[in-house]
Enzyme design. Structure first.
Site, PDB file in Angstrom:
ATOM      1  N   CYS A   7     -13.408   9.516   3.698  1.00 16.16           N
ATOM      2  CA  CYS A   7     -14.163   8.262   3.654  1.00 16.16           C
ATOM      3  C   CYS A   7     -15.667   8.527   3.557  1.00 16.16           C
ATOM      4  O   CYS A   7     -16.140   9.630   3.830  1.00 16.16           O
ATOM      5  CB  CYS A   7     -13.852   7.424   4.905  1.00 16.16           C
ATOM      6  SG  CYS A   7     -14.241   5.664   4.688  1.00 16.16           S
ATOM      7  N   ASP A 124     -10.024   3.691  15.320  1.00 16.14           N
ATOM      8  CA  ASP A 124     -11.268   4.438  15.457  1.00 16.14           C
ATOM      9  C   ASP A 124     -11.756   4.314  16.894  1.00 16.14           C
ATOM     10  O   ASP A 124     -11.331   3.422  17.635  1.00 16.14           O
ATOM     11  CB  ASP A 124     -12.320   3.886  14.483  1.00 16.14           C
ATOM     12  CG  ASP A 124     -13.418   4.883  14.165  1.00 16.14           C
ATOM     13  OD1 ASP A 124     -13.497   5.937  14.842  1.00 16.14           O
ATOM     14  OD2 ASP A 124     -14.197   4.614  13.230  1.00 16.14           O
TER      15      ASP A 124
END
Length: 205
Positions: A7, A124
Protein backbone atom coordinates in the site's frame (compact mmCIF):
# COMPACT_ATOMS: atom_id res chain seq x y z
CA UNK A 1 -2.45 -18.87 0.69
CA UNK A 2 -1.93 -15.45 2.25
CA UNK A 3 -2.10 -12.63 -0.27
CA UNK A 4 0.16 -9.56 -0.11
CA UNK A 5 -0.91 -5.97 -0.65
CA UNK A 6 1.72 -3.25 -0.92
CA UNK A 7 0.00 0.00 0.00
CA UNK A 8 0.94 3.65 -0.37
CA UNK A 9 2.26 3.31 -3.93
CA UNK A 10 3.12 6.73 -5.36
CA UNK A 11 5.08 5.98 -8.53
CA UNK A 12 5.40 3.45 -11.36
CA UNK A 13 8.86 2.25 -10.34
CA UNK A 14 7.66 1.13 -6.91
CA UNK A 15 4.52 -0.40 -8.42
CA UNK A 16 6.48 -2.52 -10.87
CA UNK A 17 9.00 -3.54 -8.21
CA UNK A 18 6.15 -4.78 -6.02
CA UNK A 19 4.51 -6.65 -8.89
CA UNK A 20 7.76 -8.25 -10.04
CA UNK A 21 8.45 -9.29 -6.44
CA UNK A 22 5.16 -11.18 -6.27
CA UNK A 23 2.66 -8.72 -4.79
CA UNK A 24 -0.99 -9.64 -5.34
CA UNK A 25 -2.40 -6.13 -4.87
CA UNK A 26 -1.32 -2.49 -4.85
CA UNK A 27 -2.91 0.25 -2.77
CA UNK A 28 -3.21 3.93 -3.69
CA UNK A 29 -4.05 6.61 -1.13
CA UNK A 30 -6.62 9.23 -2.20
CA UNK A 31 -6.61 11.07 1.11
CA UNK A 32 -5.25 14.65 0.82
CA UNK A 33 -2.70 15.93 3.33
CA UNK A 34 -1.30 12.45 3.99
CA UNK A 35 2.30 11.41 3.20
CA UNK A 36 1.35 8.94 0.43
CA UNK A 37 -1.42 10.90 -1.28
CA UNK A 38 -1.57 10.56 -5.06
CA UNK A 39 -3.71 12.37 -7.62
CA UNK A 40 -6.12 10.28 -9.69
CA UNK A 41 -4.35 11.10 -12.96
CA UNK A 42 -1.08 9.78 -11.52
CA UNK A 43 -2.74 6.53 -10.47
CA UNK A 44 -4.49 6.13 -13.82
CA UNK A 45 -1.10 6.36 -15.55
CA UNK A 46 0.43 3.77 -13.19
CA UNK A 47 -2.49 1.33 -13.50
CA UNK A 48 -2.30 1.55 -17.30
CA UNK A 49 1.23 0.11 -17.14
CA UNK A 50 0.45 -2.82 -14.84
CA UNK A 51 0.21 -6.41 -16.06
CA UNK A 52 -3.08 -8.29 -15.77
CA UNK A 53 -4.12 -10.18 -12.62
CA UNK A 54 -2.87 -7.46 -10.25
CA UNK A 55 -5.60 -6.11 -7.98
CA UNK A 56 -5.63 -2.33 -7.61
CA UNK A 57 -7.18 -0.78 -4.51
CA UNK A 58 -8.11 2.83 -3.83
CA UNK A 59 -7.97 4.02 -0.23
CA UNK A 60 -10.56 6.66 0.71
CA UNK A 61 -11.56 8.47 3.89
CA UNK A 62 -14.39 10.69 2.69
CA UNK A 63 -18.11 10.07 2.52
CA UNK A 64 -18.74 11.38 -1.00
CA UNK A 65 -19.80 8.24 -2.85
CA UNK A 66 -20.04 10.03 -6.18
CA UNK A 67 -16.46 11.26 -5.97
CA UNK A 68 -15.25 7.80 -5.00
CA UNK A 69 -17.02 6.19 -7.95
CA UNK A 70 -15.58 8.80 -10.33
CA UNK A 71 -12.02 8.10 -9.19
CA UNK A 72 -12.55 4.33 -9.33
CA UNK A 73 -13.72 4.59 -12.92
CA UNK A 74 -11.02 7.04 -13.95
CA UNK A 75 -8.24 4.90 -12.51
CA UNK A 76 -9.83 1.54 -13.38
CA UNK A 77 -9.53 0.35 -9.79
CA UNK A 78 -10.65 -3.11 -8.74
CA UNK A 79 -11.61 -2.42 -5.13
CA UNK A 80 -12.28 0.33 -2.60
CA UNK A 81 -10.73 0.49 0.88
CA UNK A 82 -12.79 2.67 3.22
CA UNK A 83 -11.25 4.24 6.32
CA UNK A 84 -14.15 6.59 6.98
CA UNK A 85 -16.89 6.01 9.52
CA UNK A 86 -19.45 4.94 6.95
CA UNK A 87 -22.69 2.99 7.12
CA UNK A 88 -23.16 -0.55 5.78
CA UNK A 89 -25.58 0.92 3.23
CA UNK A 90 -22.92 3.33 1.97
CA UNK A 91 -20.53 0.41 1.41
CA UNK A 92 -23.18 -1.49 -0.50
CA UNK A 93 -24.00 1.39 -2.83
CA UNK A 94 -20.52 1.97 -4.28
CA UNK A 95 -20.78 -0.64 -7.02
CA UNK A 96 -17.34 -2.09 -6.31
CA UNK A 97 -15.73 -4.62 -4.04
CA UNK A 98 -15.25 -3.01 -0.64
CA UNK A 99 -12.64 -3.49 2.06
CA UNK A 100 -13.72 -1.91 5.34
CA UNK A 101 -10.80 -0.69 7.42
CA UNK A 102 -11.14 -0.98 11.19
CA UNK A 103 -8.75 0.56 13.70
CA UNK A 104 -8.34 -2.00 16.45
CA UNK A 105 -7.97 -0.69 19.99
CA UNK A 106 -9.41 -3.59 21.96
CA UNK A 107 -12.07 -6.30 21.67
CA UNK A 108 -14.84 -3.70 21.53
CA UNK A 109 -13.43 -2.51 18.19
CA UNK A 110 -14.71 -5.71 16.62
CA UNK A 111 -18.33 -5.11 17.64
CA UNK A 112 -19.20 -3.34 14.38
CA UNK A 113 -18.00 -6.10 12.06
CA UNK A 114 -21.24 -8.05 12.13
CA UNK A 115 -23.06 -5.02 10.70
CA UNK A 116 -21.11 -5.01 7.43
CA UNK A 117 -21.49 -7.23 4.38
CA UNK A 118 -18.19 -6.37 2.69
CA UNK A 119 -15.55 -8.32 0.79
CA UNK A 120 -12.93 -8.09 3.54
CA UNK A 121 -11.99 -6.27 6.73
CA UNK A 122 -8.60 -4.60 7.02
CA UNK A 123 -7.49 -4.43 10.64
CA UNK A 124 -5.03 -1.71 11.58
CA UNK A 125 -3.69 -0.46 14.88
CA UNK A 126 -5.65 2.27 16.62
CA UNK A 127 -3.65 5.47 17.03
CA UNK A 128 -5.47 8.61 18.16
CA UNK A 129 -5.91 11.05 15.28
CA UNK A 130 -4.27 8.78 12.70
CA UNK A 131 -6.01 6.93 9.88
CA UNK A 132 -3.26 4.35 9.39
CA UNK A 133 0.32 3.94 8.20
CA UNK A 134 1.64 4.54 11.72
CA UNK A 135 3.89 1.49 11.95
CA UNK A 136 2.10 0.35 15.13
CA UNK A 137 1.14 -3.29 15.77
CA UNK A 138 -2.14 -4.38 17.38
CA UNK A 139 -3.01 -7.56 19.29
CA UNK A 140 -3.17 -10.28 16.63
CA UNK A 141 -5.36 -12.42 18.89
CA UNK A 142 -8.12 -9.93 18.03
CA UNK A 143 -7.54 -10.68 14.35
CA UNK A 144 -8.21 -14.33 15.10
CA UNK A 145 -11.56 -13.37 16.61
CA UNK A 146 -12.35 -11.15 13.65
CA UNK A 147 -12.07 -14.09 11.25
CA UNK A 148 -15.56 -15.12 12.39
CA UNK A 149 -16.93 -12.15 10.44
CA UNK A 150 -15.24 -12.62 7.06
CA UNK A 151 -11.95 -12.32 5.23
CA UNK A 152 -9.31 -10.56 7.32
CA UNK A 153 -6.41 -8.45 6.09
CA UNK A 154 -3.82 -7.80 8.79
CA UNK A 155 -2.13 -4.39 8.66
CA UNK A 156 -0.41 -2.16 11.18
CA UNK A 157 3.30 -2.27 11.90
CA UNK A 158 4.13 -5.20 9.64
CA UNK A 159 7.65 -5.42 8.23
CA UNK A 160 9.97 -8.10 6.85
CA UNK A 161 11.02 -9.09 10.38
CA UNK A 162 7.60 -9.72 11.94
CA UNK A 163 5.30 -10.66 9.06
CA UNK A 164 6.10 -14.39 9.32
CA UNK A 165 4.87 -14.38 12.91
CA UNK A 166 1.67 -12.59 11.88
CA UNK A 167 0.94 -15.07 9.09
CA UNK A 168 1.67 -18.09 11.29
CA UNK A 169 -0.46 -16.76 14.15
CA UNK A 170 -3.48 -15.42 12.27
CA UNK A 171 -3.41 -17.20 8.89
CA UNK A 172 -5.19 -14.19 7.40
CA UNK A 173 -6.63 -13.82 3.92
CA UNK A 174 -3.97 -11.16 3.29
CA UNK A 175 -1.36 -8.92 4.85
CA UNK A 176 -0.96 -5.24 4.06
CA UNK A 177 2.21 -3.19 4.37
CA UNK A 178 3.13 0.42 3.68
CA UNK A 179 5.68 2.11 5.95
CA UNK A 180 7.30 -1.24 6.79
CA UNK A 181 8.82 -1.51 3.30
CA UNK A 182 9.78 2.12 2.80
CA UNK A 183 13.02 4.07 2.70
CA UNK A 184 10.95 7.20 3.42
CA UNK A 185 7.27 8.22 3.30
CA UNK A 186 5.95 7.34 -0.14
CA UNK A 187 9.18 5.75 -1.38
CA UNK A 188 9.48 1.99 -1.26
CA UNK A 189 12.69 0.08 -0.61
CA UNK A 190 13.04 -2.70 -3.23
CA UNK A 191 15.00 -4.97 -0.91
CA UNK A 192 12.42 -4.64 1.86
CA UNK A 193 9.59 -5.34 -0.58
CA UNK A 194 11.28 -8.49 -1.85
CA UNK A 195 12.13 -9.70 1.64
CA UNK A 196 8.59 -9.03 2.88
CA UNK A 197 6.90 -10.92 0.06
CA UNK A 198 9.40 -13.78 0.07
CA UNK A 199 8.91 -14.17 3.82
CA UNK A 200 5.13 -14.41 3.46
CA UNK A 201 5.41 -16.98 0.69
CA UNK A 202 8.04 -19.02 2.55
CA UNK A 203 5.77 -19.40 5.58
CA UNK A 204 3.42 -21.40 3.38
CA UNK A 205 6.04 -23.67 1.80
Amino acid sequence: MTHVKICGITNLEDALTAVESGADALGFVFVPDTPRFVEPNQVAAIVAELPPFITTVGLFANKDGGKIRTIVNQCRLDAIQLHADVTPEFCGNLGSRVIKAVRVKDESSLSILSNYDVDAFLLDAYVEGKMGGTGRVFDWNLALQAKDYGRIIVAGGLNPDNVAQAVQHVKPYAVDVSSGVESGPGRKDPDKIRKFINTVKSVED
